[in-house]
Design an enzyme around this catalytic site. Sequence first.
Site, mmCIF file in Angstrom:
data_model
loop_
_atom_site.group_PDB
_atom_site.id
_atom_site.type_symbol
_atom_site.label_atom_id
_atom_site.label_comp_id
_atom_site.label_asym_id
_atom_site.label_seq_id
_atom_site.Cartn_x
_atom_site.Cartn_y
_atom_site.Cartn_z
ATOM 1 N N SER A 143 0.874 -1.175 0.000
ATOM 2 C CA SER A 143 0.000 0.000 0.000
ATOM 3 C C SER A 143 0.907 1.219 0.000
ATOM 4 O O SER A 143 2.098 1.117 0.342
ATOM 5 C CB SER A 143 -0.839 -0.015 1.285
ATOM 6 O OG SER A 143 -1.524 1.203 1.455
ATOM 7 N N TYR A 156 -1.721 -1.088 10.514
ATOM 8 C CA TYR A 156 -1.714 -1.355 9.066
ATOM 9 C C TYR A 156 -0.383 -0.891 8.461
ATOM 10 O O TYR A 156 0.240 -1.620 7.682
ATOM 11 C CB TYR A 156 -2.893 -0.609 8.449
ATOM 12 C CG TYR A 156 -3.162 -0.880 6.989
ATOM 13 C CD1 TYR A 156 -3.760 -2.065 6.575
ATOM 14 C CD2 TYR A 156 -2.874 0.085 6.017
ATOM 15 C CE1 TYR A 156 -4.047 -2.291 5.229
ATOM 16 C CE2 TYR A 156 -3.163 -0.132 4.678
ATOM 17 C CZ TYR A 156 -3.748 -1.321 4.293
ATOM 18 O OH TYR A 156 -4.030 -1.540 2.956
HETATM 19 N N1 LIG Z 1 -8.661 -0.507 -1.207
HETATM 20 C C1 LIG Z 1 -7.657 0.279 -0.931
HETATM 21 O O1 LIG Z 1 -7.831 1.514 -0.839
HETATM 22 C C2 LIG Z 1 -6.280 -0.292 -0.748
HETATM 23 C C3 LIG Z 1 -5.188 0.582 -0.775
HETATM 24 C C4 LIG Z 1 -3.915 0.050 -0.611
HETATM 25 C C5 LIG Z 1 -3.744 -1.304 -0.432
HETATM 26 N N2 LIG Z 1 -4.825 -2.149 -0.393
HETATM 27 C C6 LIG Z 1 -4.592 -3.566 -0.201
HETATM 28 O O2 LIG Z 1 -5.200 -4.286 -1.246
HETATM 29 C C7 LIG Z 1 -5.393 -5.653 -0.822
HETATM 30 C C8 LIG Z 1 -6.776 -6.109 -1.243
HETATM 31 O O3 LIG Z 1 -7.750 -5.407 -0.480
HETATM 32 P P1 LIG Z 1 -9.039 -4.748 -1.159
HETATM 33 O O4 LIG Z 1 -8.873 -3.289 -1.058
HETATM 34 O O5 LIG Z 1 -9.320 -5.350 -2.460
HETATM 35 O O6 LIG Z 1 -10.152 -5.131 -0.058
HETATM 36 P P2 LIG Z 1 -11.409 -6.134 -0.102
HETATM 37 O O7 LIG Z 1 -11.882 -6.178 1.295
HETATM 38 O O8 LIG Z 1 -12.354 -5.706 -1.167
HETATM 39 O O9 LIG Z 1 -10.766 -7.530 -0.524
HETATM 40 C C9 LIG Z 1 -9.943 -8.252 0.365
HETATM 41 C C10 LIG Z 1 -10.169 -9.744 0.152
HETATM 42 O O10 LIG Z 1 -9.299 -10.455 1.035
HETATM 43 C C11 LIG Z 1 -10.048 -11.500 1.648
HETATM 44 N N3 LIG Z 1 -9.452 -11.865 2.941
HETATM 45 C C12 LIG Z 1 -9.526 -11.199 4.125
HETATM 46 N N4 LIG Z 1 -8.881 -11.880 5.081
HETATM 47 C C13 LIG Z 1 -8.359 -12.980 4.495
HETATM 48 C C14 LIG Z 1 -7.584 -14.064 4.963
HETATM 49 N N5 LIG Z 1 -7.214 -14.170 6.263
HETATM 50 N N6 LIG Z 1 -7.195 -15.023 4.082
HETATM 51 C C15 LIG Z 1 -7.588 -14.947 2.772
HETATM 52 N N7 LIG Z 1 -8.338 -13.951 2.280
HETATM 53 C C16 LIG Z 1 -8.714 -12.978 3.132
HETATM 54 C C17 LIG Z 1 -11.448 -10.950 1.774
HETATM 55 O O11 LIG Z 1 -12.429 -11.967 1.932
HETATM 56 C C18 LIG Z 1 -11.602 -10.188 0.467
HETATM 57 O O12 LIG Z 1 -12.106 -11.021 -0.550
HETATM 58 C C19 LIG Z 1 -5.138 -5.659 0.671
HETATM 59 O O13 LIG Z 1 -3.854 -6.198 0.928
HETATM 60 C C20 LIG Z 1 -5.196 -4.191 1.043
HETATM 61 O O14 LIG Z 1 -4.442 -3.923 2.193
HETATM 62 C C21 LIG Z 1 -6.096 -1.660 -0.560
#
Ligand SMILES: NC(=O)c1ccc[n+]([C@@H]2O[C@H](COP(=O)([O-])OP(=O)(O)OC[C@H]3O[C@@H](n4cnc5c(N)ncnc54)[C@H](O)[C@@H]3O)[C@@H](O)[C@H]2O)c1
Length: 269
Positions: A143, A156
């Site tokens: 991130s 985080y």
């Molecule tokens: N959305 C943002 O603004 C953003 C920004 C920077 C980084 N990220 C990172 O992107 C990645 C994806 O997140 P997202 O934004 O798509 O969120 P999201 O919540 O839409 O998707 C996350 C997915 O991970 C799954 N998950 C959660 N815990 C889990 C576990 N213990 N084992 C396996 N799967 C698990 C959830 O069921 C979900 O399908 C994450 O690592 C998040 O930190 C997101």
Amino acid sequence: MDSFKGKVAVVTGGGSGIGRALTLALAREGARVVVADVDEGAMAAVAGEARGHGVDALTVRTDVSDLGQVQALAERAWQAFGVVHVLCNNAGVAAWGGLERATHRDWQWVLGVNLWGVIHGIETFVPRMIAGGEGGHIVNTASMAGLIASQGLGVYNTSKYAVVGLSETLAKDLKPYRIGVSVLCPMGVETRIRESERNRPAALRNEREPAAPAVELIGRYLAPDAVADMVLAAVRRNELYVITHDEGLEPLRRRFERMQQSILQRKKG
Ligand SMILES: NC(=O)c1ccc[n+]([C@@H]2O[C@H](COP(=O)([O-])OP(=O)(O)OC[C@H]3O[C@@H](n4cnc5c(N)ncnc54)[C@H](O)[C@@H]3O)[C@@H](O)[C@H]2O)c1
């Protein structure tokens, strides 16, 4: 990696948001995909969409914080396809609130998924990928919070800074094996990350204090599909950093300048 056609890709957290978009972009490019998530309904839906692109798609329920489950995921992937070329260690969760109030369970949950999940992916898949001898690529989702610290995001931040450091070293370590490494560092993306609590296991729920409400991030919220396209382009070019938001430039520059100042001030005496 010039083409994803016929390749095998594993995406953790593939049921939603960025992981879903990565899975579908890879499938669209002709890759066979393995979707790993704790949300079985969501990952089944994504696998169905992937098959719509004419590729094989497998789902494996996997909690990435559990080494045994990640080992079982690798076993299933190799059983089904005999090879894995692309591993996206993407599953992640967020907890908000000042570090002075973070609970042990917050640390365990967030580091368990965001950091240990990536470590489990590396320790389980990399030796098999090296033994396969076909090269490949690893994408770790960190991130911008892995490069810039924000008040109220400390747990985080800790997990994501570690993923950036791990990825930077991994890129050097895996170069001789023709396995590239990219670390994805987005700012806001339109996903369900703000509803992360839905995935917190009962044993790690806070007893008293509810988690602080999610803070509004600065900058634009990008569509997950746009982020996935940037990732695939970076994999093709074997680029380490995937920094998706132009808005990241200024805070990154300020952080670097503060570090530079520390050296320059000391030298001035
Ligand atoms: N959305 C943002 O603004 C953003 C920004 C920077 C980084 N990220 C990172 O992107 C990645 C994806 O997140 P997202 O934004 O798509 O969120 P999201 O919540 O839409 O998707 C996350 C997915 O991970 C799954 N998950 C959660 N815990 C889990 C576990 N213990 N084992 C396996 N799967 C698990 C959830 O069921 C979900 O399908 C994450 O690592 C998040 O930190 C997101």
